[in-house]
Scaffold this motif. Structure first.
Motif, PDB file in Angstrom:
ATOM      1  N   ALA A 122      -8.479   5.664   4.358  1.00 49.68           N
ATOM      2  CA  ALA A 122      -7.634   5.035   5.374  1.00 49.68           C
ATOM      3  C   ALA A 122      -7.628   5.899   6.630  1.00 49.68           C
ATOM      4  O   ALA A 122      -7.875   7.107   6.568  1.00 49.68           O
ATOM      5  N   MET A 160      -5.233   6.994   8.203  1.00 51.63           N
ATOM      6  CA  MET A 160      -4.167   7.995   8.271  1.00 51.63           C
ATOM      7  C   MET A 160      -4.489   9.310   7.573  1.00 51.63           C
ATOM      8  O   MET A 160      -3.777  10.294   7.747  1.00 51.63           O
ATOM      9  N   ARG A 174     -13.831   2.720   0.126  1.00 51.05           N
ATOM     10  CA  ARG A 174     -12.865   2.413  -0.933  1.00 51.05           C
ATOM     11  C   ARG A 174     -13.615   2.055  -2.210  1.00 51.05           C
ATOM     12  O   ARG A 174     -13.739   0.899  -2.569  1.00 51.05           O
ATOM     13  N   MET A 202     -11.792   0.970  10.030  1.00 52.05           N
ATOM     14  CA  MET A 202     -10.381   0.640  10.130  1.00 52.05           C
ATOM     15  C   MET A 202      -9.866   1.030  11.514  1.00 52.05           C
ATOM     16  O   MET A 202      -9.890   2.200  11.878  1.00 52.05           O
ATOM     17  N   TRP A 233       3.034   0.966   1.050  1.00 53.54           N
ATOM     18  CA  TRP A 233       1.706   1.589   1.064  1.00 53.54           C
ATOM     19  C   TRP A 233       1.767   3.065   0.717  1.00 53.54           C
ATOM     20  O   TRP A 233       2.589   3.812   1.249  1.00 53.54           O
ATOM     21  N   ASN A 244      -2.422  -4.025   8.654  1.00 54.41           N
ATOM     22  CA  ASN A 244      -1.287  -3.484   7.925  1.00 54.41           C
ATOM     23  C   ASN A 244      -0.565  -2.477   8.816  1.00 54.41           C
ATOM     24  O   ASN A 244      -1.186  -1.552   9.323  1.00 54.41           O
ATOM     25  N   VAL A 303       2.183   0.273   8.550  1.00 57.52           N
ATOM     26  CA  VAL A 303       2.976   1.048   7.589  1.00 57.52           C
ATOM     27  C   VAL A 303       3.989   1.908   8.340  1.00 57.52           C
ATOM     28  O   VAL A 303       3.659   2.509   9.368  1.00 57.52           O
ATOM     29  N   ASP A 348       1.800   4.121  10.916  1.00 53.68           N
ATOM     30  CA  ASP A 348       0.395   4.214  10.478  1.00 53.68           C
ATOM     31  C   ASP A 348      -0.117   2.787  10.348  1.00 53.68           C
ATOM     32  O   ASP A 348       0.289   2.066   9.449  1.00 53.68           O
ATOM     33  N   THR A 349      -0.985   2.367  11.254  1.00 47.42           N
ATOM     34  CA  THR A 349      -1.499   1.000  11.107  1.00 47.42           C
ATOM     35  C   THR A 349      -2.994   1.009  10.820  1.00 47.42           C
ATOM     36  O   THR A 349      -3.709   1.933  11.206  1.00 47.42           O
ATOM     37  N   GLY A 350      -3.445  -0.027  10.153  1.00 49.87           N
ATOM     38  CA  GLY A 350      -4.872  -0.157   9.848  1.00 49.87           C
ATOM     39  C   GLY A 350      -5.280  -1.613   9.917  1.00 49.87           C
ATOM     40  O   GLY A 350      -4.705  -2.457   9.228  1.00 49.87           O
TER      41      GLY A 350
END
Ligand code: SER
Length: 272
Positions: free
Chosen positions: A40, A42, A68, A91, A166, A211, A213, A234-236
């Motif tokens: 991710a 982050m 992933r 991402m 998350w 997403n 977070v 924290d966005t993705g």
């Protein structure tokens, strides 16, 4: 818009909101025994979230190469089976380190999707964390209130810990999240079943794209959640999915991210 333009618009948008644009971190994680591959955007900021190191900027944005294929976020079984999971993907992310929080993150995600990328507002759905009694985490009242200012209530869906909380891995920074999903089906299909009924139901044309977070806790080794001294964003956003939606394709593989490579492979192998 080409995929390169879409990527650049994301970075430019967050730059215009005071974010420092930073490079993608290496895919093999250095100095963190809890994670082998970057899963991710982050990951490279973990120490800033936990308060172990001061962040050199309050806001950052980037496009992170992620893998992933193992561990907590493992998509390997989906790859090649559906049209929207990948082993390696990009991402797009924006971060706040103890700076802005839910209100701005939500408002900016909506502004980017609907005013810059001009996605159809009626085709977007958002999910909000319903809370978890066992963990002692309350429902996301603020995220809900912010979305209610923006989107009709029938486009808001509540989600449980599996979809709306998350965590980076077994330990580390974590928090409740709000996701944005898009319904790419035909008008005919939409008339039969409303998109909200297909959110998080593995429908290939109703997919999560972003997403957001809200990092508020540290998951400890003993399983407990420790509130963090500051709160973070924290966005993705899945780059390949976003491009597919904007380029109005049925599959990520039909976007210009992949078509050049696929055409070259066909030529070299002389196979369709
Ligand atoms: N960390 C969250 C995710 O990977 C948001 O960036 O979905």
């Amino acid at each position: 818009m080409t995929s390169a333009e879409i990527r650049q618009q994301f970075l430019d948008f967050f730059k215009s909101k005071g974010h420092t644009v930073v490079p993608s971190a290496p895919i093999v994680v250095k100095n963190d025994p809890t994670l082998l591959f970057t899963n991710a955007g982050m990951n490279q900021f973990k120490d800033y979230f936990l308060g172990n190191k001061p962040a050199p900027y309050n806001r950052a944005a980037d496009t992170q190469k992620c893998l992933r294929v193992s561990g907590k976020h493992n998509d390997l079984e989906e790859v090649g089976v559906d049209t929207y999971h990948h082993t390696m993907f990009e991402m797009l992310g924006n971060w706040s380190f103890g700076d802005y929080f839910k209100k701005d993150a939500i408002a900016w995600s909506w502004e980017l999707l609907t005013e810059v990328y001009k996605l159809d507002k009626s085709r977007l759905y958002v999910t909000v964390f319903e809370g978890d009694e066992k963990e002692g985490i309350p429902a996301s009242k603020i995220a809900l209130a912010e979305w209610k200012k923006i989107i009709p209530e029938n486009q808001i869906v509540f989600g449980n810990k599996k979809d709306n909380f998350w965590e980076m891995g077994d330990t580390g920074p974590c928090g409740p999240c709000t996701e944005i999903h898009v319904d790419c089906r035909s008008e005919e299909e939409v008339a039969k079943i409303p998109g909200r009924d297909l959110v998080n139901k593995d429908h290939p044309q109703v997919i999560e794209i972003w997403n957001n977070v809200f990092i508020q806790y540290n998951r400890k080794k003993d399983g407990s959640l420790e509130p963090l001294p500051a709160t973070h964003v924290d966005t993705g956003m899945g780059f390949e999915r976003l491009v597919r939606v904007i380029q109005q394709k049925q599959s990520n593989y039909d976007t210009d991210i992949f078509t050049g490579t696929i055409a070259a492979t066909e030529k070299i192998t002389n196979k369709k």
